[in-house]
Design an enzyme around this catalytic site. Structure first.
Site, PDB file in Angstrom:
ATOM      1  N   GLU A   1       4.693 -11.017  -6.069  1.00 36.63           N
ATOM      2  CA  GLU A   1       3.701 -11.050  -7.144  1.00 36.63           C
ATOM      3  C   GLU A   1       4.195 -10.404  -8.431  1.00 36.63           C
ATOM      4  O   GLU A   1       3.611 -10.607  -9.505  1.00 36.63           O
ATOM      5  CB  GLU A   1       2.406 -10.357  -6.692  1.00 36.63           C
ATOM      6  CG  GLU A   1       2.442  -8.837  -6.615  1.00 36.63           C
ATOM      7  CD  GLU A   1       3.004  -8.301  -5.313  1.00 36.63           C
ATOM      8  OE1 GLU A   1       2.787  -7.110  -5.023  1.00 36.63           O
ATOM      9  OE2 GLU A   1       3.673  -9.061  -4.570  1.00 36.63           O
TER      10      GLU A   1
ATOM     11  N   HIS B   1       8.134  -7.761  -3.275  1.00 37.31           N
ATOM     12  CA  HIS B   1       6.866  -8.097  -3.930  1.00 37.31           C
ATOM     13  C   HIS B   1       6.996  -9.393  -4.737  1.00 37.31           C
ATOM     14  O   HIS B   1       7.427  -9.362  -5.897  1.00 37.31           O
ATOM     15  CB  HIS B   1       6.431  -6.953  -4.849  1.00 37.31           C
ATOM     16  CG  HIS B   1       5.996  -5.738  -4.098  1.00 37.31           C
ATOM     17  ND1 HIS B   1       4.688  -5.508  -3.747  1.00 37.31           N
ATOM     18  CD2 HIS B   1       6.708  -4.688  -3.611  1.00 37.31           C
ATOM     19  CE1 HIS B   1       4.600  -4.369  -3.085  1.00 37.31           C
ATOM     20  NE2 HIS B   1       5.817  -3.852  -2.979  1.00 37.31           N
TER      21      HIS B   1
ATOM     22  N   ASP C   1     -14.755  -9.282 -24.119  1.00 32.82           N
ATOM     23  CA  ASP C   1     -15.358  -9.228 -22.790  1.00 32.82           C
ATOM     24  C   ASP C   1     -16.874  -9.373 -22.856  1.00 32.82           C
ATOM     25  O   ASP C   1     -17.463 -10.211 -22.170  1.00 32.82           O
ATOM     26  CB  ASP C   1     -14.991  -7.917 -22.090  1.00 32.82           C
ATOM     27  CG  ASP C   1     -13.496  -7.699 -22.012  1.00 32.82           C
ATOM     28  OD1 ASP C   1     -12.756  -8.697 -22.058  1.00 32.82           O
ATOM     29  OD2 ASP C   1     -13.069  -6.538 -21.913  1.00 32.82           O
TER      30      ASP C   1
ATOM     31  N   LYS D   1      -8.087 -10.444 -17.984  1.00 30.53           N
ATOM     32  CA  LYS D   1      -8.303 -10.680 -19.411  1.00 30.53           C
ATOM     33  C   LYS D   1      -7.894 -12.087 -19.835  1.00 30.53           C
ATOM     34  O   LYS D   1      -8.590 -12.718 -20.635  1.00 30.53           O
ATOM     35  CB  LYS D   1      -7.533  -9.636 -20.224  1.00 30.53           C
ATOM     36  CG  LYS D   1      -7.672  -9.775 -21.730  1.00 30.53           C
ATOM     37  CD  LYS D   1      -9.063  -9.397 -22.212  1.00 30.53           C
ATOM     38  CE  LYS D   1      -9.223  -7.898 -22.252  1.00 30.53           C
ATOM     39  NZ  LYS D   1     -10.493  -7.485 -22.924  1.00 30.53           N
TER      40      LYS D   1
ATOM     41  N   GLY E   1       0.828  -1.197   0.000  1.00 31.97           N
ATOM     42  CA  GLY E   1       0.000   0.000   0.000  1.00 31.97           C
ATOM     43  C   GLY E   1       0.860   1.242   0.000  1.00 31.97           C
ATOM     44  O   GLY E   1       2.061   1.186   0.317  1.00 31.97           O
TER      45      GLY E   1
ATOM     46  N   CYS F   1       5.186  -6.330   1.813  1.00 26.59           N
ATOM     47  CA  CYS F   1       5.548  -4.916   1.856  1.00 26.59           C
ATOM     48  C   CYS F   1       4.823  -4.213   3.000  1.00 26.59           C
ATOM     49  O   CYS F   1       5.124  -4.467   4.158  1.00 26.59           O
ATOM     50  CB  CYS F   1       5.263  -4.270   0.495  1.00 26.59           C
ATOM     51  SG  CYS F   1       6.027  -2.632   0.300  1.00 26.59           S
ATOM     52  N   TYR F   2       3.843  -3.350   2.726  1.00 24.12           N
ATOM     53  CA  TYR F   2       3.109  -2.678   3.792  1.00 24.12           C
ATOM     54  C   TYR F   2       2.452  -3.696   4.719  1.00 24.12           C
ATOM     55  O   TYR F   2       2.412  -3.509   5.936  1.00 24.12           O
ATOM     56  CB  TYR F   2       2.053  -1.752   3.186  1.00 24.12           C
ATOM     57  CG  TYR F   2       1.250  -0.967   4.203  1.00 24.12           C
ATOM     58  CD1 TYR F   2       1.779   0.179   4.787  1.00 24.12           C
ATOM     59  CD2 TYR F   2      -0.033  -1.366   4.562  1.00 24.12           C
ATOM     60  CE1 TYR F   2       1.044   0.903   5.719  1.00 24.12           C
ATOM     61  CE2 TYR F   2      -0.768  -0.653   5.490  1.00 24.12           C
ATOM     62  CZ  TYR F   2      -0.227   0.487   6.070  1.00 24.12           C
ATOM     63  OH  TYR F   2      -0.959   1.197   6.999  1.00 24.12           O
TER      64      TYR F   2
END
Length: 523
Positions: A184, A182, A240, A379, A64, A91-92
């Site tokens: 991710e 991170h 979509d 997506k 964050g 992280c945060y």
């Protein structure tokens, strides 16, 4: 107890990602799903009771933008730290964990941003989320000013960097883990492996989140929501809305009517292509509304991009309301809203980057209840679901096109003249990209028209015409993107064709901006 925002349709056993407002916090949820584990994102304002009511297998605390020392910095319900569920802080989230459990977080004087060398600490041995011997562990992705400088009692410091003494910490007995970096982000070496070890070894998750399970759960959710009601689907012709239509049709059959609105802001030949494709593919009612004059009239004189998006969103809804009145009692409207649309339109703690016409641009007095079966998908997941549903390849792999259409690729006022110039230019870009065999390799490739004129010379005469900007990017999920290194020969062909074939164009530029700091679309 207030209900949490609806998440992806899933049975008990999801991993909950608690969002502290990181612009890419949702990427954690995506990485969990790539491990075939269902994930759901909840705001940090959720109570421990609300979070635990979902019976999560594990909890991940996102990064964050705040400092844990800042007044009003977001926190979690303190009782969550005692919950009998594994927790991983990133992280945060790791800093919150350290501060709450008795460690120390401080500003070290030098933040870390980007690639950073990580070193495992001596004597730690193999920990469930950071295995391997001591010594260099490769590069990780950092983005922080504060850092954990002392781990809480009971925690072992598992790794460090030159600027962060506690880059990873672990208390396996309580199943509490924290990493300053991170995992991710693709630039973190071994990041996905770290997440998967937490999911499978610590949380005991099973890889059951598959494309087939998404289809089954989404259709069940749609049936539960609409019952016997009539449903309209806002069909744009892109992947979509097509997948959303296919899912809803699978769920409710003849209760569905698809509506294609030709806004006058579509790509060359798109209206005819959409009608031909969907009449052939779907055995459902298809209403084709030609409303170019209406949309262009509503946009006349408007230059602010947020205003454009809201105008397009409201005009769409008014058209659908009129179609619904003609059809009778229609309460539900299907939209192909995706997770990135929701994230970029902002939340309580995340900055609003831009309103999407089908999220932040909808009027408050809308007469429909929205049905959004793809709202919590990325997506790539949508494309996989489309293939699972048997949609044609040329539709599933079509490049994304913004809902407001060419209106947000004209930087300035939208006029019929400018739309015509941009539509012709865009057709040239797409044709040459396809001819070069690059369409599937690029996330998007298109033309942008800044509503300014530049001086040029053609045939020994002065011209005063529009520039066209070529925009081409590579991406996995549209949340981050890199500008595509198009071959010079391709750029040259596009540029020569644009100035030779498109009246009103005398200059061509190439956009070499990544996201961030830019966005993919110009508005």
């Amino acid at each position: 107890m207030a209900a949490l925002p609806a998440g992806p349709p899933a049975a008990d056993g999801a991993v909950v990602v608690v969002d502290f407002g990181a612009q890419y916090g949702q990427l954690i949820a995506r990485r969990v799903r790539e491990a075939r584990v269902c994930s759901t994102l909840v705001p940090c304002t959720a109570s421990a009771e609300e979070i635990l009511a979902a019976k999560p297998l594990g909890i991940i605390l996102s990064g964050g933008p705040a400092s844990v020392h800042a007044p009003g910095a977001p926190r979690v319900d303190p009782s969550l730290w005692d919950a009998p569920v594994p927790i991983l802080g990133i992280c945060y989230g790791a800093q919150l964990m350290a501060e709450a459990l008795g460690g120390e977080v401080a500003r070290t004087g030098s933040g870390e941003y980007g690639r950073t060398a990580l070193t495992r600490r001596a004597g730690v041995g193999t920990l469930p989320v950071l295995g391997g011997p001591e010594g260099p562990a490769g590069d990780v992705w950092m983005s922080h000013a504060d850092a954990v400088v002392a781990a809480p009692p009971g925690f072992v410091v598992a790794a460090e960097t030159a600027g962060t003494p506690v880059a990873a910490m672990a208390d396996p007995e309580r199943a509490r883990y924290g990493v300053q970096f991170h995992p991710e982000v693709a630039h973190t070496e071994g990041g996905q492996e770290l997440l998967e070890r937490f999911l499978f070894e610590v949380c005991g998750a099973s890889p059951t989140w598959t494309h087939l399970s998404i289809v089954e759960q989404a259709t069940q959710a749609v049936r539960a929501q609409v019952g016997e009601g009539r449903v309209l689907c806002a069909l744009s012709g892109g992947v979509d809305s097509a997948v959303a239509a296919a899912l809803v049709h699978k769920a409710v059959g003849e209760q569905l009517t698809c509506v294609f609105v030709d806004t006058g802001l579509m790509r060359a030949g798109e209206g005819e292509q959409v009608e031909a494709t969907f009449r052939r593919q779907f055995h459902v009612d298809l209403v084709h509304v030609k409303a170019a004059d209406r949309f262009l009239g509503a946009l006349a004189g408007v230059v602010d991009p947020e205003a454009k998006r809201k105008i397009v969103g409201e005009t769409f809804v008014r058209v659908f309301e009129e179609v619904a009145r003609d059809l009778g009692d229609v309460r539900y409207l299907v939209q192909g809203t995706l997770y990135p649309d929701v994230i970029e339109s902002g939340s309580a703690h995340a900055a609003s980057i831009k309103s999407h016409h089908n999220v932040g641009g909808l009027p408050e007095d809308m007469a429909f209840e929205l049905v959004e079966p793809l709202r919590w998908l990325f997506k790539d997941e949508v494309r996989a679901v489309g293939e699972e549903l048997g949609l044609p390849e040329e539709l599933v792999w079509r490049q994304p096109f913004p809902g407001p259409g060419l209106a947000v690729r004209i930087v300035g006022e939208v006029t019929p003249e400018r739309v015509a110039v941009l539509r012709a230019a865009d057709a040239v870009v797409l044709e040459e990209v396809r001819r070069a065999g690059l369409e599937r390799q690029l996330w998007q490739s298109f033309a942008v028209l800044p509503a300014v004129r530049t001086v040029g010379v053609m045939g020994d005469e002065r011209t005063y015409a529009y520039p066209i900007v070529i925009r081409a990017v590579t991406s996995e999920d549209a949340m981050t993107a890199d500008w595509a290194r198009l071959p010079y020969e391709l750029v040259d062909r596009i540029a020569r064709r644009l100035v030779n074939e498109v009246p009103g164009v005398n200059r061509v530029a190439l956009d070499v901006t990544s996201k961030p700091p830019g966005t993919i679309e110009w508005e």
